[in-house]
Design a protein around this motif. Structure first.
Motif, PDB file in Angstrom:
ATOM      1  N   PHE A  40       0.834  -1.198   0.000  1.00 58.01           N
ATOM      2  CA  PHE A  40       0.000   0.000   0.000  1.00 58.01           C
ATOM      3  C   PHE A  40       0.876   1.259   0.000  1.00 58.01           C
ATOM      4  CE2 PHE A  40      -3.696  -2.383   2.234  1.00 58.01           C
ATOM      5  CZ  PHE A  40      -3.953  -3.048   1.035  1.00 58.01           C
ATOM      6  N   ALA A  41       1.946   1.230   0.777  1.00 55.47           N
ATOM      7  CA  ALA A  41       2.868   2.369   0.787  1.00 55.47           C
ATOM      8  C   ALA A  41       3.511   2.560  -0.575  1.00 55.47           C
ATOM      9  CB  ALA A  41       3.934   2.169   1.862  1.00 55.47           C
ATOM     10  N   ALA A  42       3.869   1.452  -1.225  1.00 57.54           N
ATOM     11  CA  ALA A  42       4.461   1.544  -2.562  1.00 57.54           C
ATOM     12  C   ALA A  42       3.465   2.113  -3.557  1.00 57.54           C
ATOM     13  CB  ALA A  42       4.945   0.165  -3.020  1.00 57.54           C
ATOM     14  N   ALA A  43       2.189   1.710  -3.456  1.00 59.73           N
ATOM     15  CA  ALA A  43       1.163   2.240  -4.352  1.00 59.73           C
ATOM     16  C   ALA A  43       0.989   3.739  -4.153  1.00 59.73           C
ATOM     17  CB  ALA A  43      -0.159   1.514  -4.117  1.00 59.73           C
ATOM     18  N   ALA A  44       0.984   4.176  -2.894  1.00 60.62           N
ATOM     19  CA  ALA A  44       0.875   5.605  -2.614  1.00 60.62           C
ATOM     20  C   ALA A  44       2.066   6.359  -3.190  1.00 60.62           C
ATOM     21  CB  ALA A  44       0.772   5.842  -1.110  1.00 60.62           C
ATOM     22  N   ALA A  45       3.263   5.752  -3.111  1.00 62.03           N
ATOM     23  CA  ALA A  45       4.456   6.395  -3.668  1.00 62.03           C
ATOM     24  C   ALA A  45       4.363   6.496  -5.187  1.00 62.03           C
ATOM     25  CB  ALA A  45       5.708   5.613  -3.259  1.00 62.03           C
TER      26      ALA A  45
END
Length: 623
Positions: A433-438
């Motif tokens: 999820f953090a990677a998607a937000a990035a």
């Protein structure tokens, strides 16, 4: 009693007359009809006078050089900083040898670099690296002996490099002399003089340059010793005993902490914290994330092996506190709620208590920066996710308001038309999820999460390429295959419909066992046509039997009807011929043409099924 012309040579010497004046005395004597014996005596006196004149000039030149060297030594003794000293040495070398260019380089591990120059005409010379053994400077640094090149670029007696030759050409250097700058028989630099035309350097030139190099070595060492002495005096003033020394270390630690805190207040990131820490401690400072990847590294230092960093980081995490191993020191970045990584110092000497305290202060500041950035990223991700959630909602929406909200985030909804719905297979999913937000933040798009899927709305003209790059990054983060469906929205009002289409594609891929793939409705073939409207149906028909339709249109033939009949009659040419009232050879010829248009594998079961679906959809679309 001596005649006046008998004293004329001495008078000429006394008055520093030109050479022509010495010749004029002999010419006048011949014109006056002096006897041959007298003329021979004058010839001898003239020769002696000229030798005396040359000796006087040599003495004066030596005296001037000695005076200049003495002035140089006095000037260098009055200088404190290293850079002005090096520049003064280059200036004096140019004056002493009357050359076009002079410069000095200092040794640095396996090579040397030019620190000062006089007479240079390009900006390439400053900070030029000279590997040991290459070029005149490199040879002098390696051998510790003077070296001369009459024509640098054509001289093959030493190793050339493209970068050095490029600089030599830019400076138009022709002849070059280099001498070592030695301190206690150790070469600490090279002093070089150059002409922009072919000229020989005499033994006097070499001697003078060597003498200046000796002055340079003393001045450089004095500068270093003075700096060291000043530091020692400064330390002694605040550290007369063990307690004072300890207080000075605490003050230094507090100063570094204040500097690091100021960086945070000014909005700087982990890179600036690492550089400031490395400036306070001799060594390499590296920050690793919780996965062991390098987040930031100080510049200007030799890199530490990644494997060693990882092992030291794991040891610090297992211990839960600072770990010191000789010249290595690791401090875990720990908060009450989450791991952040490790900060590691690889010092040039044994890590002492002060170094440890500074690194621990840096760990606190780095943790604050990382937590702050992570919270800011999470807040921004939530805002972006809420905006995308509103776009995907079924109820009525104010698209002008949505565009305004998007603009505040730096997102242009008119260009964000590619929807990607990706399923994540691993647990936990926080990293993904953090990677998607990035991904959304970098590409100026939006991201949100629904159950076990990531939803992305990205700008760009190539949906497949956008989806592939995003899914590849998510897969690298999760270390598991990521399956994704994608669709293209015509405008913001069609984002919800594109999401449903992409979500259907994702479910179709999962149902078909095509885990780890990316597809849109067109890529799913006839299955994709079930999830789309008329435009996708037409595209599916075109992709499957388009060449046959085009052939019929161009040649006024009936291959589509023949192909349809062939499929309906159990794929038997004879039954097809009977149905169409044609000879079986005609049907065979038509089917051969179909093979040319669609490829020899069109009769494979899966391909034939798509052809039959396309024929049915074509028949429906024509009625």
């Amino acid at each position: 009693m001596a005649q006046p012309y008998d004293m004329s040579f001495l008078e000429l010497l006394l008055s520093d007359a030109d050479l022509e004046a010495f010749d004029e005395v002999l010419t006048s004597a011949r014109a006056a009809g002096r006897p041959p014996g007298h003329l021979d005596a004058l010839e001898q006196e003239r020769a002696i006078a000229l030798r005396l004149r040359e000796k006087l000039l040599r003495h004066r030149r030596n005296e001037a050089e000695l005076q200049l060297l003495n002035d140089t030594a006095n000037d260098l003794a009055s200088l404190r900083a290293l850079d002005p000293i090096l520049q003064a040495i280059a200036d004096r070398a140019r004056r002493l040898l009357d050359c076009d260019l002079a410069y000095i380089s200092l040794s640095d591990r396996d090579d040397s670099y030019i620190k000062a120059a006089a007479g240079n005409i390009s900006g390439l010379l400053r900070e030029l690296r000279l590997p040991v053994g290459t070029g005149v400077g490199g040879i002098v640094a390696r051998t510790g002996e003077p070296y001369f090149a009459a024509s640098y670029l054509t001289d093959d007696s030493f190793t050339h490099t493209c970068e050095i030759d490029k600089t030599v050409a830019a400076e138009r250097i022709e002849s070059l002399l280099g001498v070592p700058v030695k301190l206690n028989q150790r070469v600490i630099g090279v002093l070089l003089a150059a002409h922009r035309s072919q000229r020989e350097f005499s033994s006097r030139d070499i001697t003078v340059l060597m003498m200046l190099g000796s002055h340079a070595a003393v001045a450089i060492e004095n500068s270093r010793l003075l700096s060291a002495a000043q530091e020692a005096v400064s330390e002694l003033r605040v550290a007369n005993d063990t307690i004072s020394s300890h207080m000075a270390d605490l003050e230094r630690t507090a100063e570094v902490h204040e500097r690091l805190t100021r960086l945070v207040i000014q909005g700087n990131g982990v890179d600036e914290v690492v550089q400031a820490t490395a400036a306070a401690i001799e060594g390499t400072v590296v920050v690793l994330d919780e996965e062991g990847a390098v987040v930031a590294r100080s510049c200007g230092q030799d890199p530490v092996p990644v494997g060693e960093l990882g092992r030291l980081s794991a040891e610090a995490w297992q211990a839960g506190h600072t770990v010191i191993r000789a010249t290595r020191c690791a401090v875990p970045l720990i908060t009450e709620s989450e791991p952040l990584g490790t900060i590691i110092l690889s010092a040039t000497a044994q890590v002492d208590a002060t170094d440890r305290r500074i690194l621990e202060r840096a760990a606190l500041v780095a943790s604050l920066v990382l937590v702050t950035r992570r919270r800011m990223a999470e807040a921004e991700a939530r805002v972006r996710g809420e905006l995308l959630g509103d776009l995907l909602a079924a109820h009525g929406k104010d698209y002008d308001l949505l565009r305004h909200r998007a603009a505040l985030l730096g997102v242009d909804l008119t260009t964000c038309r590619t929807v990607v719905v990706a399923r994540i297979e691993d647990e936990p999913r926080e990293r993904v999820f953090a990677a998607a937000a990035a991904i959304a933040r970098r590409s100026h798009g939006l991201a949100t999460f629904r159950r076990d899927t990531v939803v992305l709305l990205l700008p760009g003209e190539d949906p497949q390429d956008l989806a592939r790059r995003a899914v590849d990054e998510l897969a690298r983060t999760s270390r598991h295959p990521v399956t994704a469906g994608t669709a293209r929205a015509a405008d913001p009002s069609h984002v919800a419909a594109a999401f449903r289409e992409a979500d259907n594609c994702l479910h179709a891929l999962v149902a078909l066992g095509r885990t780890g793939e990316i597809a849109d409705t067109r890529g799913l073939g006839f299955v994709g046509a079930l999830f789309s409207g008329e435009p996708a149906t037409a595209a599916f028909i075109e992709s499957v039997i388009g060449p046959v339709i085009a052939y019929d249109r161009t040649h006024h033939s009936d291959l589509v009807h023949t192909l349809d009949t062939y499929c309906r009659t159990g794929q038997h040419a004879r039954n097809t011929a009977h149905e169409l009232h044609l000879h079986v050879n005609t049907v065979t010829q038509r089917l051969g043409r179909v093979s040319q248009l669609l490829g020899a594998a069109w009769r494979d079961p899966e391909r034939l099924l798509e052809i039959q679906v396309a024929l049915r959809l074509l028949k429906v679309s024509r009625h």
